[in-house]
Design a protein around this motif. Structure first.
Motif, PDB file in Angstrom:
ATOM      1  N   LYS A 196     -15.060   7.361 -17.710  1.00 32.04           N
ATOM      2  CA  LYS A 196     -15.376   6.495 -16.570  1.00 32.04           C
ATOM      3  C   LYS A 196     -14.155   5.657 -16.162  1.00 32.04           C
ATOM      4  O   LYS A 196     -13.836   5.546 -14.966  1.00 32.04           O
ATOM      5  N   ALA A 197     -13.467   5.078 -17.138  1.00 31.72           N
ATOM      6  CA  ALA A 197     -12.301   4.243 -16.847  1.00 31.72           C
ATOM      7  C   ALA A 197     -11.189   5.052 -16.196  1.00 31.72           C
ATOM      8  O   ALA A 197     -10.507   4.571 -15.279  1.00 31.72           O
ATOM      9  N   THR A 226     -18.472  10.577 -13.233  1.00 26.83           N
ATOM     10  CA  THR A 226     -18.362  10.630 -14.695  1.00 26.83           C
ATOM     11  C   THR A 226     -19.420  11.543 -15.291  1.00 26.83           C
ATOM     12  O   THR A 226     -19.136  12.368 -16.167  1.00 26.83           O
ATOM     13  N   ASP A 235     -19.662   6.270 -11.554  1.00 22.88           N
ATOM     14  CA  ASP A 235     -20.656   6.648 -12.565  1.00 22.88           C
ATOM     15  C   ASP A 235     -21.158   8.074 -12.359  1.00 22.88           C
ATOM     16  O   ASP A 235     -21.325   8.826 -13.324  1.00 22.88           O
ATOM     17  N   LYS A 242      -7.086   0.782 -25.374  1.00 25.00           N
ATOM     18  CA  LYS A 242      -8.303   0.394 -26.085  1.00 25.00           C
ATOM     19  C   LYS A 242      -8.013   0.087 -27.545  1.00 25.00           C
ATOM     20  O   LYS A 242      -8.612  -0.811 -28.144  1.00 25.00           O
ATOM     21  N   THR A 272     -18.618  14.878 -17.765  1.00 23.60           N
ATOM     22  CA  THR A 272     -18.784  14.752 -19.212  1.00 23.60           C
ATOM     23  C   THR A 272     -19.011  16.083 -19.943  1.00 23.60           C
ATOM     24  O   THR A 272     -18.562  16.215 -21.093  1.00 23.60           O
ATOM     25  N   ASP A 309     -15.107   9.791 -25.295  1.00 25.89           N
ATOM     26  CA  ASP A 309     -16.116   8.760 -25.050  1.00 25.89           C
ATOM     27  C   ASP A 309     -16.385   8.618 -23.553  1.00 25.89           C
ATOM     28  O   ASP A 309     -15.451   8.574 -22.753  1.00 25.89           O
ATOM     29  N   LYS A 310     -17.632   8.543 -23.182  1.00 25.50           N
ATOM     30  CA  LYS A 310     -18.014   8.501 -21.771  1.00 25.50           C
ATOM     31  C   LYS A 310     -17.401   7.309 -21.043  1.00 25.50           C
ATOM     32  O   LYS A 310     -17.027   7.404 -19.868  1.00 25.50           O
ATOM     33  N   GLU A 311     -17.272   6.189 -21.731  1.00 23.79           N
ATOM     34  CA  GLU A 311     -16.684   5.001 -21.100  1.00 23.79           C
ATOM     35  C   GLU A 311     -15.196   5.209 -20.808  1.00 23.79           C
ATOM     36  O   GLU A 311     -14.666   4.661 -19.841  1.00 23.79           O
ATOM     37  N   ILE A 312     -14.536   6.021 -21.653  1.00 26.12           N
ATOM     38  CA  ILE A 312     -13.129   6.347 -21.402  1.00 26.12           C
ATOM     39  C   ILE A 312     -13.023   7.239 -20.168  1.00 26.12           C
ATOM     40  O   ILE A 312     -12.162   7.021 -19.294  1.00 26.12           O
ATOM     41  N   LYS A 331     -12.110   5.990 -12.574  1.00 25.95           N
ATOM     42  CA  LYS A 331     -11.932   4.795 -11.746  1.00 25.95           C
ATOM     43  C   LYS A 331     -10.464   4.582 -11.399  1.00 25.95           C
ATOM     44  O   LYS A 331     -10.110   4.317 -10.243  1.00 25.95           O
ATOM     45  N   THR A 342      -5.413   5.193 -21.506  1.00 23.59           N
ATOM     46  CA  THR A 342      -6.546   4.280 -21.667  1.00 23.59           C
ATOM     47  C   THR A 342      -6.936   4.145 -23.138  1.00 23.59           C
ATOM     48  O   THR A 342      -7.281   3.049 -23.603  1.00 23.59           O
TER      49      THR A 342
END
Length: 336
Positions: free
Chosen positions: A276-277, A260, A257, A201, A264, A271-274, A280, A197
């Motif tokens: 999360k991805a 995640t 969410d 990005k 964490t 990164d938290k969004e990573i 998922k 991921t």
């Protein structure tokens, strides 16, 4: 099996450095149990959930978690008594069995049920076909390891001979594979998350397929321990398995969410969004096992993968190396 794995499994050391300890807290009535994980990975979400959501603590266990960095080192730590339980690929228990161990390593609680790697292309492709790999430079995983075996199994299913149809690179250390690909090595790479991921990005590569989906279900990552430890500590192993199953149910029921947020603390540098991805992606392809039972059909698929890779001289007896007693009791106690 690679020479490195064979050598290290035979040369058992007395201790393994602890890279990281993670505890749920301590109490006088709690039992300490030492886990060695083969790597720190979002792929092992149920383990971290069992810690962060207090499921181990509920069962009266205090967990000391260390990252033992590689299947060979993890198994060495287990066999030497430096850890009590290993979270590692089932193939390592088969390798130990092939060495003729008097104290076999027993798989008792499954965590992931598919390969966790992805095929990443350097170029963005409007439509991917596996035949595109022919004649390409392929940056693979370590020979004899489960990721590489699952990769070769998939390639052969797709009509690709890894040794003849590709320029196969296998001399890059696991930790350096993402950097090697980013710097220009390989047209394609077999890569774990979250690196896949992150590469996407950064625009340096694109995920085009999942080796987990293509290679089918198998006991990819399992909690295991020496038979002697299990026989001495059946109540502890049962409590441990109960906590794992509670975490598996939690992961299955909760949205991405919330999962995640639970993970964490274990991935502070990601990164938290990573995170999360990645959660998922793994959840959507059902990488996380829904219960701790090590299925015999999946076990046989694992050995098919190993034989196809030329890493299995003789098939291992499922009943000798797998004990589902604790998993079955956990399901009965916790509920479905």
């Amino acid at each position: 099996m690679g020479k490195t794995m064979k050598t290290l499994l035979l040369a058992i050391v007395a201790a393994v450095p602890v890279v990281l300890a993670a505890c749920t807290g301590s109490a006088t009535d709690q039992t300490k149990i030492r886990i060695g994980e083969v790597t720190r990975s979002i792929f092992y979400a149920p383990q971290y959930v069992a810690i962060s959501q207090g499921f181990f603590k509920e069962e009266g266990l205090t967990v000391e978690l260390s990252t033992t960095a590689g299947g060979d080192k993890t198994m060495t730590a287990l066999l030497s008594g430096a850890i009590d339980v290993a979270l590692v690929g089932s193939e390592t228990s088969i390798y130990v069995n092939q060495q003729g161990s008097d104290d076999p390593v027993i798989n008792f609680a499954q965590v992931t049920q598919s390969d966790g790697t992805f095929l990443v292309s350097r170029k963005k492709l409007d439509k991917f076909d596996w035949s595109m790999l022919k004649g390409s430079t392929f940056l693979g995983q370590r020979k004899g390891g489960m990721p590489q075996m699952a990769g070769e199994f998939t390639l052969k299913k797709k009509g690709i001979d890894p040794q003849k149809d590709l320029k196969l690179i296998q001399n890059v250390d696991f930790a350096n594979i993402p950097a090697a690909f980013s710097s220009g090595t390989g047209d394609y790479v077999q890569m774990f998350e979250p690196q896949a991921t992150l590469i996407e990005k950064e625009g340096k590569g694109f995920v085009v397929a999942s080796f987990g989906v293509e290679s089918g279900q198998l006991p990819y990552t399992v909690f295991m321990s020496k038979k002697s430890f299990i026989e001495r500590n059946p109540k502890t192993i049962q409590k441990f398995t109960n906590a794992v199953y509670k975490a598996q149910r939690w992961v299955a029921a909760k949205p991405v969410d919330e999962i995640t947020d639970a993970l964490t603390p274990f991935f502070a540098d990601t990164d938290k969004e990573i995170v999360k991805a990645v959660v998922k992606r793994y959840k959507e392809q059902q990488s996380f096992a829904s219960d701790p039972i090590v299925d015999e059909k999946e076990w046989n698929n694992l050995q098919d993968v190993m034989q196809t890779a030329g890493e299995l001289s003789q098939r291992a007896d499922y009943k000798k190396l797998v004990d589902n007693t604790f998993a079955q009791r956990a399901i009965e106690a916790v509920g479905k």
